[in-house]
Write a protein that holds these residues in place. Structure first.
Motif, PDB file in Angstrom:
ATOM      1  N   GLY A  26       0.776  -1.222   0.000  1.00 44.03           N
ATOM      2  CA  GLY A  26       0.000   0.000   0.000  1.00 44.03           C
ATOM      3  C   GLY A  26       0.811   1.277   0.000  1.00 44.03           C
ATOM      4  N   LYS A  27       2.126   1.147  -0.105  1.00 43.97           N
ATOM      5  CA  LYS A  27       2.984   2.328  -0.086  1.00 43.97           C
ATOM      6  C   LYS A  27       3.793   2.429  -1.366  1.00 43.97           C
ATOM      7  CE  LYS A  27       3.448   2.711   4.909  1.00 43.97           C
ATOM      8  NZ  LYS A  27       4.386   2.894   6.044  1.00 43.97           N
ATOM      9  N   GLU A  28       4.297   3.614  -1.619  1.00 48.52           N
ATOM     10  CA  GLU A  28       5.113   3.824  -2.800  1.00 48.52           C
ATOM     11  C   GLU A  28       6.504   3.226  -2.592  1.00 48.52           C
ATOM     12  OE1 GLU A  28       3.178   8.007  -4.462  1.00 48.52           O
ATOM     13  OE2 GLU A  28       5.235   7.960  -3.730  1.00 48.52           O
ATOM     14  N   GLU A  49       9.172  -1.677  10.638  1.00 46.26           N
ATOM     15  CA  GLU A  49       8.897  -0.782   9.513  1.00 46.26           C
ATOM     16  C   GLU A  49       9.865  -0.945   8.349  1.00 46.26           C
ATOM     17  OE1 GLU A  49       9.325   0.058  12.716  1.00 46.26           O
ATOM     18  OE2 GLU A  49      10.365   1.993  12.922  1.00 46.26           O
ATOM     19  N   ASP A  50      10.886  -1.769   8.509  1.00 47.73           N
ATOM     20  CA  ASP A  50      11.804  -2.060   7.406  1.00 47.73           C
ATOM     21  C   ASP A  50      11.258  -3.159   6.493  1.00 47.73           C
ATOM     22  OD1 ASP A  50      14.529  -1.765   9.716  1.00 47.73           O
ATOM     23  OD2 ASP A  50      13.860  -0.277   8.229  1.00 47.73           O
ATOM     24  N   ALA A  51      10.178  -3.771   6.867  1.00 48.03           N
ATOM     25  CA  ALA A  51       9.633  -4.879   6.082  1.00 48.03           C
ATOM     26  C   ALA A  51       9.110  -4.394   4.729  1.00 48.03           C
ATOM     27  CB  ALA A  51       8.513  -5.552   6.849  1.00 48.03           C
ATOM     28  N   GLY A  52       9.207  -5.275   3.757  1.00 48.42           N
ATOM     29  CA  GLY A  52       8.713  -4.958   2.422  1.00 48.42           C
ATOM     30  C   GLY A  52       9.460  -5.765   1.382  1.00 48.42           C
TER      31      GLY A  52
END
Length: 124
Positions: free
Chosen positions: A40-42, A86-89
């Motif tokens: 959901g983020k850029e 928050e580093d996940a992705g």
């Protein structure tokens, strides 16, 4: 034909470490970077390296992540330490054509070559 192939992603606990690798086939340039994209983020720039090996980092990862490459410029690395949730992705390796690295090296719009991505999951 340039091909970038990432590896090294996985599941790690908060505070843990990972090393991501990006094998570059057919690439003869100098400007490479790592990007990440959370659901959901850029896509955002994480770290980049330019012609003379100067490195650039997003403020959120400074002091925790390290970008590097081998002398033959065939493999790009990203060492991730002190990982946070928050580093996940999905982490993507990217490269630019050409021998120079002008402009913002953390801008995804300036890269023409992309890998398929590797997933990093950080658990609490």
């Amino acid at each position: 034909q340039v091909q970038l192939l990432e590896s090294g992603g996985g599941l790690v606990q908060s505070g843990g470490s990972l090393r991501l690798s990006c094998a570059a086939f057919g690439y003869r340039g100098y400007c490479m970077a790592w990007f990440r994209q959370a659901p959901g983020k850029e896509r955002q720039g994480v770290a980049a390296i330019d012609v003379d090996g100067t490195t650039f980092y997003a403020n959120s990862v400074k002091g925790r992540f390290t970008i590097s490459r081998d002398n033959a410029r065939t493999t790009l690395y990203l060492d991730l330490t002190s990982l946070k949730t928050e580093d996940a992705g999905v982490y993507y390796c990217a490269a630019r054509a050409g021998l120079f690295c002008p402009g913002d090296l953390l801008n995804p719009g300036t890269y023409g070559y992309w890998g398929q991505g590797t997933q990093v999951t950080v658990s609490t």
